[in-house]
Motif scaffolding. Sequence first.
Motif, mmCIF file in Angstrom:
data_model
loop_
_atom_site.group_PDB
_atom_site.id
_atom_site.type_symbol
_atom_site.label_atom_id
_atom_site.label_comp_id
_atom_site.label_asym_id
_atom_site.label_seq_id
_atom_site.Cartn_x
_atom_site.Cartn_y
_atom_site.Cartn_z
ATOM 1 N N LEU A 33 12.477 -25.631 27.588
ATOM 2 C CA LEU A 33 11.304 -24.775 27.761
ATOM 3 C C LEU A 33 11.089 -24.423 29.228
ATOM 4 C CD1 LEU A 33 8.823 -26.460 25.250
ATOM 5 C CD2 LEU A 33 9.944 -24.238 25.007
ATOM 6 N N VAL A 34 11.300 -25.392 30.105
ATOM 7 C CA VAL A 34 11.175 -25.117 31.536
ATOM 8 C C VAL A 34 12.218 -24.092 31.975
ATOM 9 C CG1 VAL A 34 11.497 -26.129 33.840
ATOM 10 C CG2 VAL A 34 10.053 -27.281 32.155
ATOM 11 N N ALA A 35 13.430 -24.199 31.461
ATOM 12 C CA ALA A 35 14.473 -23.226 31.796
ATOM 13 C C ALA A 35 14.059 -21.814 31.387
ATOM 14 C CB ALA A 35 15.792 -23.612 31.118
ATOM 15 N N ILE A 36 13.454 -21.685 30.199
ATOM 16 C CA ILE A 36 12.980 -20.374 29.744
ATOM 17 C C ILE A 36 11.919 -19.837 30.701
ATOM 18 C CG2 ILE A 36 11.726 -19.177 27.906
ATOM 19 C CD1 ILE A 36 13.103 -21.133 25.936
ATOM 20 N N GLY A 37 10.984 -20.697 31.075
ATOM 21 C CA GLY A 37 9.945 -20.278 32.007
ATOM 22 C C GLY A 37 10.512 -19.845 33.352
ATOM 23 N N LEU A 38 11.525 -20.545 33.840
ATOM 24 C CA LEU A 38 12.110 -20.217 35.131
ATOM 25 C C LEU A 38 12.881 -18.900 35.089
ATOM 26 C CD1 LEU A 38 13.311 -23.778 36.183
ATOM 27 C CD2 LEU A 38 11.351 -22.513 37.076
ATOM 28 N N VAL A 39 13.498 -18.599 33.947
ATOM 29 C CA VAL A 39 14.132 -17.286 33.784
ATOM 30 C C VAL A 39 13.073 -16.195 33.927
ATOM 31 C CG1 VAL A 39 15.264 -15.741 32.150
ATOM 32 C CG2 VAL A 39 16.061 -18.092 32.382
ATOM 33 N N GLY A 40 11.931 -16.407 33.280
ATOM 34 C CA GLY A 40 10.846 -15.436 33.383
ATOM 35 C C GLY A 40 10.351 -15.275 34.807
ATOM 36 N N PHE A 41 10.312 -16.369 35.578
ATOM 37 C CA PHE A 41 9.889 -16.297 36.976
ATOM 38 C C PHE A 41 10.803 -15.373 37.773
ATOM 39 C CE2 PHE A 41 10.670 -18.369 41.234
ATOM 40 C CZ PHE A 41 9.569 -17.807 41.861
ATOM 41 N N GLY A 42 12.101 -15.469 37.527
ATOM 42 C CA GLY A 42 13.037 -14.609 38.228
ATOM 43 C C GLY A 42 12.779 -13.135 37.971
ATOM 44 N N PHE A 43 12.402 -12.799 36.727
ATOM 45 C CA PHE A 43 12.099 -11.398 36.405
ATOM 46 C C PHE A 43 10.759 -10.980 37.005
ATOM 47 C CE2 PHE A 43 15.279 -12.065 33.032
ATOM 48 C CZ PHE A 43 16.025 -10.911 33.197
ATOM 49 N N VAL A 44 9.749 -11.859 36.932
ATOM 50 C CA VAL A 44 8.430 -11.528 37.474
ATOM 51 C C VAL A 44 8.505 -11.277 38.978
ATOM 52 C CG1 VAL A 44 6.129 -12.481 37.931
ATOM 53 C CG2 VAL A 44 7.130 -12.695 35.659
ATOM 54 N N ALA A 45 9.437 -11.916 39.647
ATOM 55 C CA ALA A 45 9.568 -11.748 41.098
ATOM 56 C C ALA A 45 10.065 -10.356 41.488
ATOM 57 C CB ALA A 45 10.511 -12.812 41.663
ATOM 58 N N GLN A 46 10.488 -9.558 40.504
ATOM 59 C CA GLN A 46 10.988 -8.215 40.806
ATOM 60 C C GLN A 46 9.861 -7.192 40.627
ATOM 61 O OE1 GLN A 46 13.961 -8.532 42.168
ATOM 62 N NE2 GLN A 46 13.723 -10.686 41.515
ATOM 63 N N PRO A 47 9.743 -6.226 41.523
ATOM 64 C CA PRO A 47 8.616 -5.278 41.476
ATOM 65 C C PRO A 47 8.610 -4.381 40.253
ATOM 66 C CG PRO A 47 10.225 -4.633 43.152
ATOM 67 C CD PRO A 47 10.616 -5.998 42.697
ATOM 68 N N TRP A 48 9.750 -4.207 39.601
ATOM 69 C CA TRP A 48 9.822 -3.336 38.430
ATOM 70 C C TRP A 48 9.456 -4.063 37.129
ATOM 71 C CZ3 TRP A 48 13.427 -5.828 35.526
ATOM 72 C CH2 TRP A 48 14.423 -6.547 36.208
ATOM 73 N N PHE A 49 9.162 -5.356 37.209
ATOM 74 C CA PHE A 49 8.858 -6.137 36.000
ATOM 75 C C PHE A 49 7.351 -6.356 35.902
ATOM 76 C CE2 PHE A 49 9.063 -9.781 33.087
ATOM 77 C CZ PHE A 49 10.066 -9.350 32.219
ATOM 78 N N PRO A 50 6.764 -6.309 34.687
ATOM 79 C CA PRO A 50 5.304 -6.456 34.574
ATOM 80 C C PRO A 50 4.807 -7.818 35.036
ATOM 81 C CG PRO A 50 6.344 -6.423 32.401
ATOM 82 C CD PRO A 50 7.408 -6.030 33.393
ATOM 83 N N ALA A 51 3.732 -7.818 35.797
ATOM 84 C CA ALA A 51 3.203 -9.052 36.384
ATOM 85 C C ALA A 51 2.586 -9.974 35.346
ATOM 86 C CB ALA A 51 2.173 -8.706 37.450
ATOM 87 N N TRP A 52 2.040 -9.414 34.268
ATOM 88 C CA TRP A 52 1.335 -10.250 33.297
ATOM 89 C C TRP A 52 2.245 -11.277 32.642
ATOM 90 C CZ3 TRP A 52 3.193 -10.423 28.415
ATOM 91 C CH2 TRP A 52 3.955 -9.343 27.943
ATOM 92 N N VAL A 53 3.559 -11.038 32.674
ATOM 93 C CA VAL A 53 4.489 -11.984 32.073
ATOM 94 C C VAL A 53 4.409 -13.343 32.771
ATOM 95 C CG1 VAL A 53 6.942 -12.426 31.572
ATOM 96 C CG2 VAL A 53 5.999 -10.120 31.314
ATOM 97 N N ALA A 54 3.915 -13.374 34.012
ATOM 98 C CA ALA A 54 3.767 -14.641 34.721
ATOM 99 C C ALA A 54 2.892 -15.624 33.941
ATOM 100 C CB ALA A 54 3.168 -14.403 36.105
ATOM 101 N N PHE A 55 1.903 -15.108 33.224
ATOM 102 C CA PHE A 55 1.027 -15.995 32.456
ATOM 103 C C PHE A 55 1.791 -16.629 31.284
ATOM 104 C CE2 PHE A 55 -1.730 -13.144 34.746
ATOM 105 C CZ PHE A 55 -2.751 -13.971 35.187
ATOM 106 N N ALA A 56 2.636 -15.836 30.623
ATOM 107 C CA ALA A 56 3.466 -16.387 29.549
ATOM 108 C C ALA A 56 4.484 -17.376 30.104
ATOM 109 C CB ALA A 56 4.172 -15.250 28.807
ATOM 110 N N VAL A 57 5.063 -17.035 31.272
ATOM 111 C CA VAL A 57 6.022 -17.917 31.925
ATOM 112 C C VAL A 57 5.402 -19.294 32.177
ATOM 113 C CG1 VAL A 57 7.133 -18.319 34.167
ATOM 114 C CG2 VAL A 57 7.431 -16.125 32.998
#
Length: 454
Positions: free
Chosen positions: A338-362
């Motif tokens: 589960l932590v690995a899944i969250g960290l994958v999401g962090f990598g995407f959230v760090a990009q300006p073209w990715f929606p910021a709200w995903v950080a909450f799911a991450v």
Amino acid sequence: MSQAVEAQPRKSVLWSREHRLVTVGLLLVVTLVAFENMGVATAMPTLVAELHGLALYSWPFTTFLVASVVATVLSGRLGDRRGPAPALLVGPALFAAGLAVAGIATTMPMLLVGRALQGFGSGFLLVSVSLLIALTFTDRERPVIYAANAAAWVLPAVIGPSVAGVVTVTVGWRWVFLGLLPLVGIGIALLYKITRRLPAHVPLPAGRRAGVIAAVVAALGVAALSWAAQHPSPAAIAYGTLGLVALAVALRKLLPAGTMTFRPGLPTVVASRALIAGAYAGMEAYLPLTMTAVHGYSPALAGLPLTITALGWSAASALQGRFLDWSREASLRTGFALVAIGLVGFGFVAQPWFPAWVAFAVCAVGGAGMGIAMPAISVLLLRYSPEGERGFNTSAMQLADWVGSALLIGLGGVLLAAVASAAQPSSAMGLLSIALVLLALLGVQLTSRWPKQV
């Protein structure tokens, strides 16, 4: 997870006659330490400005960390020799003294003395609380008290920074420290009553003993790495490398044999704590920066995803505490996934073209992974530890947590300085997330290998 049977109501474990006093005492102390940890960061800008210590801004945190590392090792040694009672009383007393000194500080050196005392107190408490749990709760009951400990961090995580901010603005930063003293006094009284009920400690033949010199070297190594990461420069590379070498040498004496090579059993448990705590700390340290610099969130809103982490952590920990027959080995592996899944999401959230709200799911997913994994690590550590070595192994686990966190937060700082900047961190955070995901996946693989006999 096998045998997912709710075998015993949670309330009967925590609030039975033999456990009630221990539950109240432990949860009160844990909550107070959590409030102090959450509140100090909020008050720090104001207090260092008033004490003319802006050039030493990170030193109150570094001093606390160094003292905590040394105290954790000493507490483990003391626990194996004399049981948890001495450290249970010394820890809160030192913590209270540190609150008082910091609260009346008129200079930065005086504040640093207070923070060192708080660090010593916190380090003594972390190990002695674990040893008290080992004496009071059975292997099957321990997931319940660990779930309660996780819940004790939620309220401070949610309201601690806000309360500290209000206190700092209305009555002054000193009361962030002094305001906790009466409650710490109550905690000391409860712990004294608890220690009076403990059976006399019978020293058992012990294996490895952590040395004081090794503890100091490890603490200085962690401090050097932390400072180098916060102040990147050619000189920082030099003393950061020296700190890393010193730390590696010290850890050979402070960790169970086989930890560095991930030997199945106890070494894997300790290594798992370093991997999962470090990986998640690496994300938590830089997520607010990402939300602010990449997505334009205000400082107040940028920390909200971390509140979701606390809630997810507590909820998942409470869930695992309800199922006393879950396989803790499988729980740990699930937590890493589960932590690995969250960290994958962090990598995407760090990009300006990715929606910021995903950080909450991450943070919800990653926090749930931590809430499942951390109690499993604590249960497995005590399960694999001979009784005469519980103090040493508990201090090793906590030390692994701090070292893993320091190294991976430091890696983020190095990447920021090398390939990006605080104003435009996306490329650095993308690389950091790849490293963190690989470590979490390594944890999944390592925790699939256990000795045949537990």
